[in-house]
Design an enzyme around this catalytic site. Sequence first.
Site, short mmCIF file in Angstrom:
data_model
loop_
_atom_site.label_atom_id
_atom_site.label_comp_id
_atom_site.label_asym_id
_atom_site.label_seq_id
_atom_site.Cartn_x
_atom_site.Cartn_y
_atom_site.Cartn_z
CE LYS A 224 94.32 8.49 33.52
NZ LYS A 224 95.26 8.49 34.58
CD GLU B 109 81.77 18.66 38.38
OE1 GLU B 109 81.96 19.98 38.59
OE2 GLU B 109 80.53 18.30 38.35
CB CYS C 229 87.75 23.22 40.95
SG CYS C 229 87.07 21.94 41.87
CD GLU D 105 91.85 25.93 37.19
OE1 GLU D 105 92.18 25.20 36.08
OE2 GLU D 105 90.99 25.52 38.00
P1 NDP Z 1 94.30 17.07 33.67
O1 NDP Z 1 93.07 17.34 32.80
O2 NDP Z 1 95.41 17.23 33.43
O3 NDP Z 1 94.06 15.46 34.12
C1 NDP Z 1 92.58 14.83 34.67
C2 NDP Z 1 92.62 13.57 34.43
O4 NDP Z 1 92.49 13.38 32.97
C3 NDP Z 1 93.74 12.76 34.99
O5 NDP Z 1 93.43 11.35 35.30
C4 NDP Z 1 94.65 12.69 33.74
O6 NDP Z 1 95.61 11.74 33.52
C5 NDP Z 1 93.52 12.41 32.55
N1 NDP Z 1 94.00 12.95 31.22
C6 NDP Z 1 95.14 13.57 30.83
N2 NDP Z 1 95.14 13.74 29.42
C7 NDP Z 1 94.06 13.00 29.04
C8 NDP Z 1 93.54 12.71 27.66
N3 NDP Z 1 94.12 13.14 26.64
N4 NDP Z 1 92.53 11.58 27.51
C9 NDP Z 1 91.93 11.12 28.43
N5 NDP Z 1 92.30 11.71 30.00
C10 NDP Z 1 93.30 12.40 29.98
O7 NDP Z 1 93.91 17.98 35.11
P2 NDP Z 1 94.49 17.82 36.47
O8 NDP Z 1 94.95 16.45 36.81
O9 NDP Z 1 95.94 18.66 36.23
O10 NDP Z 1 93.74 18.57 37.47
C11 NDP Z 1 93.53 20.03 37.71
C12 NDP Z 1 92.52 20.38 37.06
O11 NDP Z 1 91.27 20.09 37.50
C13 NDP Z 1 92.22 21.95 37.23
O12 NDP Z 1 92.01 22.61 36.05
C14 NDP Z 1 91.09 22.00 38.14
O13 NDP Z 1 90.13 23.19 38.23
C15 NDP Z 1 90.23 20.91 37.53
N6 NDP Z 1 89.56 20.38 38.68
C16 NDP Z 1 88.23 20.61 38.51
C17 NDP Z 1 87.01 20.22 39.61
C18 NDP Z 1 85.86 20.47 39.51
O14 NDP Z 1 84.97 19.90 40.22
N7 NDP Z 1 85.03 21.41 38.48
C19 NDP Z 1 87.65 19.55 40.88
C20 NDP Z 1 89.14 19.20 40.84
C21 NDP Z 1 89.93 19.79 39.77
P3 NDP Z 1 97.39 11.81 33.93
O15 NDP Z 1 97.27 12.20 35.35
O16 NDP Z 1 97.70 10.73 33.87
O17 NDP Z 1 97.88 12.91 32.89
#
Ligand code: NDP
Length: 489
Positions: free
Chosen positions: A183, A259, A293, A391
Amino acid sequence: MKISDKPFVETYDKLFIGGKWVEASSGNFMNIINPATEEVWAQVTEGLEADVDEAVKAARTAFDHGPWRKMSTYERAEILRKMAHLVQANAERLAKIETLEMGKPYHLALPEAKNHHQWWYYYAGIADKIHGETIPFEDNKHIFTIREPLGVIGAITAWNTPLTMTTMKLSMALATGNTVVLKPSESTPITALEIAKLTEKAGFPPGVINVVTGRGNNVGKRLASHMDVDKISFTGATNTGRKIVNYASSSNMKKVSLELGGKSPQIIFPDANLNAALESAVSNAFLLTGQSCTLGSRLLVHRDIYDRFVSKYLEKVKLITVGDPFTNVNLGPHAHEQQLNKTLEYIKIGQEEGATLAVGGGRPKDLQKGYYINPTVFVDVEPSMRIAKEEIFGPVVSIIPFSSEEEAVEIANNVSYGLTSGVWTKDMTRAIRMAKEIRAGSVWLNTFRYVRWVTPYGGYKASGWGKENGVEAIKDFTQVKTVVMDLEN
Ligand code: NDP
């Protein structure tokens, strides 16, 4: 190529389930916005819970009854190698999509995309080297372990590096013999669909890879709560990670790897190669408009060089160019409006907290459309301020002075995150001492942001659970069965 040369709207009207392109149950579409123009450039079908159920069923059938799990590991490796060829051959298209989806400058996206086949080659090479052990213990017992795939992996990705995340999660999960339901983020789902098209050509059996586009609060939630998913491999925000853990524990206790966010320090000592440290401190803080990140958004500078180093730093930051990501700029826009607003809000918070805004702080006046923002630096930041602890995920750097190695470690560790870190010094014993004391999943000494297919990557503390990349990731995508045979009965 200019953005104005690409006014098309592409439609991705199907989900990829069980090796077929199928309509979503909703009949609805989600608009995908080009963050550089604020215009819709693609539409993607909106999956719902029922589509997740279908995809999990297909992945389960492929795992339990399909050829994938039982085929020889060299045949599996051969399919992964074909995938590597296809990814390499399609690097330009994948890079263009990444630029359109999230605004990453094309001249940076292209070389990265040209490297992504390496993940597939690396894990193809590992696929036939995964095995258990024999454990000599008592003469009348034969004890051995079998390292097995977990089953159905639910992969949930964030929006900031869609190609890297899709590549990493799929190559690790598949090399170990699992099947996957992916997803992608709702704002950057196209890369996943394009990769699904390539998996068809590579010859993965039907149902081994499934992609359900849709929203986190229904598609993501259903996947993480599903009783027939064996593991969630999640990349995203720490707060969403907490929800994933709750869904997993209140459903079937599936395994979870996370992650999550970061607030990583780059620490500069007076004896460092200061030119190299300066280059790194700029590029590895602002790259991708601060939306990675791995970046080092806290700059800790020793007081003995503070004034000189910071003044050079500010000069360099003023030279950073922002604009159309299909041109030769350093920074494109934020990937979406919500992130732009979050960054602007944190800039306001920094000013209210009393930090000194030295550069940036607003949006470029010459760009009328697009989620652009100027690189921003706060100096003389107190480690206790919110801009030094939380962050932001935007191009905002907090510069903090320190006087001793102990103080630098204290400041570096005094945040809830522990993803990455960097130390710049020529004193190698100090470098190693710091590497041991800093509580982060990656410590880079006299370099920064060195993440490759061979380097285990994953956070300490609130930055996550588990490791991706390297041989280490194999442990997170497999489980060990212990078999004991009595040789006398
Ligand atoms: P989110 O947590 O908002 O979303 C990540 C994924 O989770 C998306 O596919 C999102 O879908 C989905 N999601 C959102 N809500 C739910 C839920 N209730 N249940 C299941 N899935 C859900 O993160 P962002 O997309 O805003 O990404 C930014 C964040 O990711 C930052 O905090 C960054 O640091 C972190 N990150 C960490 C990395 C690492 O390797 N440690 C690498 C890259 C980013 P939808 O988009 O449809 O909301």
